[in-house]
Design a protein around this motif. Sequence first.
Motif, PDB file in Angstrom:
ATOM      1  N   LEU A 114       0.814  -1.227   0.000  1.00  0.00           N
ATOM      2  CA  LEU A 114       0.000   0.000   0.000  1.00  0.00           C
ATOM      3  C   LEU A 114       0.841   1.269   0.000  1.00  0.00           C
ATOM      4  CD1 LEU A 114      -2.799  -1.073   2.517  1.00  0.00           C
ATOM      5  CD2 LEU A 114      -2.840  -1.154   0.018  1.00  0.00           C
ATOM      6  N   GLY A 115       2.157   1.140  -0.081  1.00  0.00           N
ATOM      7  CA  GLY A 115       3.018   2.311  -0.185  1.00  0.00           C
ATOM      8  C   GLY A 115       3.396   2.950   1.126  1.00  0.00           C
ATOM      9  N   HIS A 116       3.034   2.333   2.253  1.00  0.00           N
ATOM     10  CA  HIS A 116       3.356   2.923   3.551  1.00  0.00           C
ATOM     11  C   HIS A 116       4.822   2.763   3.914  1.00  0.00           C
ATOM     12  CE1 HIS A 116      -1.126   2.251   4.802  1.00  0.00           C
ATOM     13  NE2 HIS A 116      -0.989   3.140   3.846  1.00  0.00           N
ATOM     14  N   LEU A 117       5.483   1.783   3.321  1.00  0.00           N
ATOM     15  CA  LEU A 117       6.887   1.528   3.605  1.00  0.00           C
ATOM     16  C   LEU A 117       7.704   1.665   2.324  1.00  0.00           C
ATOM     17  CD1 LEU A 117       6.514  -1.689   5.828  1.00  0.00           C
ATOM     18  CD2 LEU A 117       6.689   0.692   6.600  1.00  0.00           C
ATOM     19  N   ASP A 118       8.910   2.170   2.453  1.00  0.00           N
ATOM     20  CA  ASP A 118       9.841   2.293   1.329  1.00  0.00           C
ATOM     21  C   ASP A 118      10.730   1.051   1.313  1.00  0.00           C
ATOM     22  OD1 ASP A 118      11.807   2.869  -0.505  1.00  0.00           O
ATOM     23  OD2 ASP A 118      12.150   4.910   0.203  1.00  0.00           O
ATOM     24  N   PRO A 119      10.629   0.213   0.289  1.00  0.00           N
ATOM     25  CA  PRO A 119      11.398  -1.040   0.290  1.00  0.00           C
ATOM     26  C   PRO A 119      12.909  -0.841   0.327  1.00  0.00           C
ATOM     27  CG  PRO A 119      10.424  -0.635  -1.866  1.00  0.00           C
ATOM     28  CD  PRO A 119       9.816   0.365  -0.932  1.00  0.00           C
ATOM     29  N   ARG A 171      11.655  14.304  -0.212  1.00  0.00           N
ATOM     30  CA  ARG A 171      12.242  13.133  -0.840  1.00  0.00           C
ATOM     31  C   ARG A 171      11.414  12.656  -2.030  1.00  0.00           C
ATOM     32  NH1 ARG A 171      16.413  10.535   1.828  1.00  0.00           N
ATOM     33  NH2 ARG A 171      17.556  12.162   2.955  1.00  0.00           N
ATOM     34  N   GLY A 172      10.643  13.550  -2.609  1.00  0.00           N
ATOM     35  CA  GLY A 172       9.868  13.188  -3.779  1.00  0.00           C
ATOM     36  C   GLY A 172       8.410  12.930  -3.443  1.00  0.00           C
ATOM     37  N   VAL A 173       7.737  12.240  -4.351  1.00  0.00           N
ATOM     38  CA  VAL A 173       6.317  11.939  -4.220  1.00  0.00           C
ATOM     39  C   VAL A 173       6.116  10.450  -4.520  1.00  0.00           C
ATOM     40  CG1 VAL A 173       4.002  12.405  -5.115  1.00  0.00           C
ATOM     41  CG2 VAL A 173       5.649  14.273  -4.889  1.00  0.00           C
ATOM     42  N   ARG A 174       5.249   9.793  -3.750  1.00  0.00           N
ATOM     43  CA  ARG A 174       4.908   8.411  -4.066  1.00  0.00           C
ATOM     44  C   ARG A 174       3.439   8.154  -3.779  1.00  0.00           C
ATOM     45  NH1 ARG A 174       8.130   6.170   0.669  1.00  0.00           N
ATOM     46  NH2 ARG A 174       6.627   5.330   2.178  1.00  0.00           N
ATOM     47  N   ASP A 175       2.890   7.185  -4.480  1.00  0.00           N
ATOM     48  CA  ASP A 175       1.485   6.828  -4.307  1.00  0.00           C
ATOM     49  C   ASP A 175       1.316   6.019  -3.020  1.00  0.00           C
ATOM     50  OD1 ASP A 175       0.771   8.099  -6.631  1.00  0.00           O
ATOM     51  OD2 ASP A 175       0.931   6.296  -7.874  1.00  0.00           O
ATOM     52  N   VAL A 176       0.313   6.412  -2.248  1.00  0.00           N
ATOM     53  CA  VAL A 176       0.020   5.757  -0.978  1.00  0.00           C
ATOM     54  C   VAL A 176      -1.469   5.479  -0.911  1.00  0.00           C
ATOM     55  CG1 VAL A 176       0.098   5.960   1.528  1.00  0.00           C
ATOM     56  CG2 VAL A 176       1.929   6.939   0.161  1.00  0.00           C
ATOM     57  N   TRP A 177      -1.827   4.276  -0.487  1.00  0.00           N
ATOM     58  CA  TRP A 177      -3.239   3.937  -0.294  1.00  0.00           C
ATOM     59  C   TRP A 177      -3.630   4.294   1.130  1.00  0.00           C
ATOM     60  CZ3 TRP A 177      -6.623   1.452   2.742  1.00  0.00           C
ATOM     61  CH2 TRP A 177      -7.882   1.136   2.215  1.00  0.00           C
ATOM     62  N   GLY A 181      -8.361   5.802  -0.813  1.00  0.00           N
ATOM     63  CA  GLY A 181      -7.741   5.017  -1.869  1.00  0.00           C
ATOM     64  C   GLY A 181      -6.353   5.546  -2.169  1.00  0.00           C
ATOM     65  N   TRP A 182      -5.959   5.468  -3.457  1.00  0.00           N
ATOM     66  CA  TRP A 182      -4.616   5.897  -3.839  1.00  0.00           C
ATOM     67  C   TRP A 182      -4.528   7.415  -3.947  1.00  0.00           C
ATOM     68  CZ3 TRP A 182      -0.689   2.773  -3.457  1.00  0.00           C
ATOM     69  CH2 TRP A 182      -0.865   1.404  -3.606  1.00  0.00           C
ATOM     70  N   LEU A 183      -3.490   7.971  -3.308  1.00  0.00           N
ATOM     71  CA  LEU A 183      -3.221   9.406  -3.375  1.00  0.00           C
ATOM     72  C   LEU A 183      -1.733   9.612  -3.586  1.00  0.00           C
ATOM     73  CD1 LEU A 183      -5.307  10.746  -0.333  1.00  0.00           C
ATOM     74  CD2 LEU A 183      -5.901  10.940  -2.755  1.00  0.00           C
ATOM     75  N   ALA A 184      -1.390  10.686  -4.278  1.00  0.00           N
ATOM     76  CA  ALA A 184       0.011  11.066  -4.438  1.00  0.00           C
ATOM     77  C   ALA A 184       0.422  11.878  -3.216  1.00  0.00           C
ATOM     78  CB  ALA A 184       0.203  11.877  -5.714  1.00  0.00           C
ATOM     79  N   ALA A 185       1.365  11.377  -2.433  1.00  0.00           N
ATOM     80  CA  ALA A 185       1.763  12.017  -1.180  1.00  0.00           C
ATOM     81  C   ALA A 185       3.218  12.457  -1.239  1.00  0.00           C
ATOM     82  CB  ALA A 185       1.568  11.059  -0.009  1.00  0.00           C
ATOM     83  N   THR A 186       3.482  13.643  -0.729  1.00  0.00           N
ATOM     84  CA  THR A 186       4.857  14.126  -0.626  1.00  0.00           C
ATOM     85  C   THR A 186       5.586  13.351   0.468  1.00  0.00           C
ATOM     86  OG1 THR A 186       4.130  16.334  -1.272  1.00  0.00           O
ATOM     87  CG2 THR A 186       6.314  16.156  -0.269  1.00  0.00           C
ATOM     88  N   VAL A 187       6.798  12.927   0.190  1.00  0.00           N
ATOM     89  CA  VAL A 187       7.603  12.174   1.150  1.00  0.00           C
ATOM     90  C   VAL A 187       8.595  13.126   1.807  1.00  0.00           C
ATOM     91  CG1 VAL A 187       9.165  10.230   1.484  1.00  0.00           C
ATOM     92  CG2 VAL A 187       7.372  10.105  -0.264  1.00  0.00           C
ATOM     93  N   GLU A 241      13.751   4.121  11.874  1.00  0.00           N
ATOM     94  CA  GLU A 241      13.073   3.093  12.661  1.00  0.00           C
ATOM     95  C   GLU A 241      11.589   2.961  12.364  1.00  0.00           C
ATOM     96  OE1 GLU A 241      14.814   5.628  14.227  1.00  0.00           O
ATOM     97  OE2 GLU A 241      16.701   4.507  14.296  1.00  0.00           O
ATOM     98  N   SER A 242      10.983   3.918  11.629  1.00  0.00           N
ATOM     99  CA  SER A 242       9.549   3.844  11.363  1.00  0.00           C
ATOM    100  C   SER A 242       9.181   4.857  10.293  1.00  0.00           C
ATOM    101  CB  SER A 242       8.744   4.114  12.649  1.00  0.00           C
ATOM    102  OG  SER A 242       7.360   3.885  12.423  1.00  0.00           O
ATOM    103  N   SER A 243       7.900   4.876   9.949  1.00  0.00           N
ATOM    104  CA  SER A 243       7.385   5.888   9.029  1.00  0.00           C
ATOM    105  C   SER A 243       5.908   6.096   9.325  1.00  0.00           C
ATOM    106  CB  SER A 243       7.579   5.461   7.566  1.00  0.00           C
ATOM    107  OG  SER A 243       6.780   4.333   7.265  1.00  0.00           O
ATOM    108  N   CYS A 244       5.343   7.190   8.836  1.00  0.00           N
ATOM    109  CA  CYS A 244       3.913   7.456   9.063  1.00  0.00           C
ATOM    110  C   CYS A 244       3.334   8.191   7.870  1.00  0.00           C
ATOM    111  CB  CYS A 244       3.693   8.243  10.350  1.00  0.00           C
ATOM    112  SG  CYS A 244       4.748   9.676  10.575  1.00  0.00           S
ATOM    113  N   CYS A 245       2.039   7.993   7.640  1.00  0.00           N
ATOM    114  CA  CYS A 245       1.329   8.581   6.516  1.00  0.00           C
ATOM    115  C   CYS A 245       0.073   9.282   7.024  1.00  0.00           C
ATOM    116  CB  CYS A 245       0.920   7.509   5.499  1.00  0.00           C
ATOM    117  SG  CYS A 245       2.222   6.342   5.060  1.00  0.00           S
ATOM    118  N   PHE A 246      -0.254  10.415   6.443  1.00  0.00           N
ATOM    119  CA  PHE A 246      -1.441  11.158   6.845  1.00  0.00           C
ATOM    120  C   PHE A 246      -2.203  11.643   5.611  1.00  0.00           C
ATOM    121  CE2 PHE A 246       1.746  11.763  10.199  1.00  0.00           C
ATOM    122  CZ  PHE A 246       1.081  11.137  11.237  1.00  0.00           C
TER     123      PHE A 246
END
Length: 688
Positions: free
Chosen positions: A385-390, A624-630, A635-641, A663-668
């Motif tokens: 779902l895009g919450h984590l950067d591989p 750090r750019g933009v990536r799609d996050v669910w 649903g899917w949104l383009a979010a600034t990282v 150690e972690s990440s968060c999405c809003f």
Amino acid sequence: MSRTVRIGVDVGGTFTDLLLHDPVRGLTWPGKLPTTPHAPNEAITVGIARLLAETGTPAHEVAGIVHGTTLVTNTLLERTGAVVGLLTTNGFADILEMGREIRFDTSDLLARPADPLVPRHLCRGVRGRIAADGTELEPLDSDDVLAQAGQLLEQGVEAVAVAMLHAYRDDRHERRVQELLARAHPELPVTISSAVAPVIGEYERASTACLNAYVRPRMTRYLDALRDDLLAMGIDALLHVMLSGGGVTTVDDAKEFPFRLLESGPAAGVIAAASVARRLGEPDVISFDMGGTTAKIAIVSGGAPRRRHDFEAGRVEAFKPGSGLPVRLTVVDMIEIGSGGGSVAAPDPLGLLKVGPRSAGSVPGPVAYGRGGEQPTVTDADLVLGHLDPAAFLGGEMRLRTTEVRKALDQEVAEPLGLDTVGAAAGIVEVATASMAAAARMHLSEHGRDPADFALVAFGGAGPVHAYGLAKQLKITRIVVPMRAGVMSAHGFLVAPATVDQAHSLPSALTEIDWDRVAAAYDEMAARAGAVLAPDSTDVVRTRRSVDMRYLGQGFEIEVELPDGDLGPAAAGGLRHAFEETYRATFGRLLDGPAEVVNWRLSAGLPGHDVSLGCAPVAGDPRRGVRDVWLPGHGWLAATVWDRSRLRPGTEIAGPAVFTERESSCCFGPECRIRVDDDLTLLVDVEQ
């Protein structure tokens, strides 16, 4: 020059979190690496060595290490403790089998509670009897004690618990048994109930003594080995251990009373959340700690966590009181759910998607870790779902495997349920979030509170990832994500004070209290507390006195703060008033009739430490750019990282946004407004 470096170490089911703090250098440095279940010491020593190397800290400059562990809990759940024998008053050897003589689920005819830690054939009665008022009805038969102990040893017993009738009132028989066994079998660990839980309730007291005896040999070996490993690294520092009630204690005390470490790890996170709440001036917060194995939710009110003085360990049914083993100890009041990053997701026989409580742990771990895991987990769903950067997980040390995750999701969840890959991942997250939200509502409703009245402090490796979805379900409008939230439990170890909690049963009607005896009991409890705390510091020991009270004839008590002042007949009026105020706040009404005091309590502690999780911003552009996050509801949104370490205090950001750190990440979502506080804490306002 005095040493100032302290290190907090939290060994979780999936990851081991560390935090090094040096006030002289103004340094707070985190570490995180996979737990080594086969040898927990390995991850600890490797992690500490890495921290020392990364911060340029010589081993001999470490002044103290505070450690929390799940070893007691794991030993109980896995039933890998010592073979224990129970010595009790003659005629009462069935106490563990009889229990409370109630069914924890009256609708299930096959329901059985947790098996006692001591089987019936290893429970032995010995001649000797103390009456309820403390008088001796029958002298203790020393020969009988030694004979019964000898028979237990012949059957392979490795530790002994002693729980004599009315030992909370007079412990002379238990002490005598301990002396006899110490002389006859000096290597045999002996736990007496009057030392671990000198309170009324023979079954609960015996159960607590048996648990302590059950885990004591293994914990002693573990702590001794850990201390040896640290010495081998050149670290000759004080080693402290986190208690279930949120304080810390010495290694020697932990080895003698390891049952007090039952909720060691989870308590630290709540203590850290309380520290954050006090600094921000937030009066009421929900502590939300989601790691790799479980999620823990607790109430922090007025800057302090709620505590309770009874606990149930090893429940057969997680949400059914009575299905576990009662333990008399002080714990931080929280609810724990089997929804962590490593919780396994799969359809059940009815075709319904289930998440947890089974966890992939650190070995083999989620599919994304590439360590042999084959069943999809919550972490795998977060990745899709895009919450984590591989490429940035654990700072890039562990590259996540997206292709393998998608394949596992399709095979194990999507195809059986007729979903696509994203739908399966979204379903896993939705089920996990709903489970946590239901637990939070239940926990707060038990205290008459509405989640919407609280701010949510999110931490743990997975807590910030799921904070937005949980806040949306609970109608919470304020989220707090501290810097280094992924290792915040380790922060709790460093800010927690050294603490000793004592209790003594002297049941009496409020109008008939023997105040001289109460004063003597408090003097005795204060002396025991001082013996543990005094070697650690010259600071003034702070004490808090309370009592467990009820209306005469009731079966359960509430804790009441004991008014300041001298203990004597004049205190009875103030105590009655305090009881009525507490009872009204708890139940919304008062009853007619006399009140009684059951237990007298003393909590003694040294001042805690002030350790900031913040750090100075790193130079550079935080974008750090933009990536799609669910995101749930969108649903899917383009979010600034955003790189959290590069953000400046006072920065305000509108969602959708993703914030990353090692150690972690968060999405809003788009209805969120995020402000960066002075120590880089994220303060998020959510429009509901």
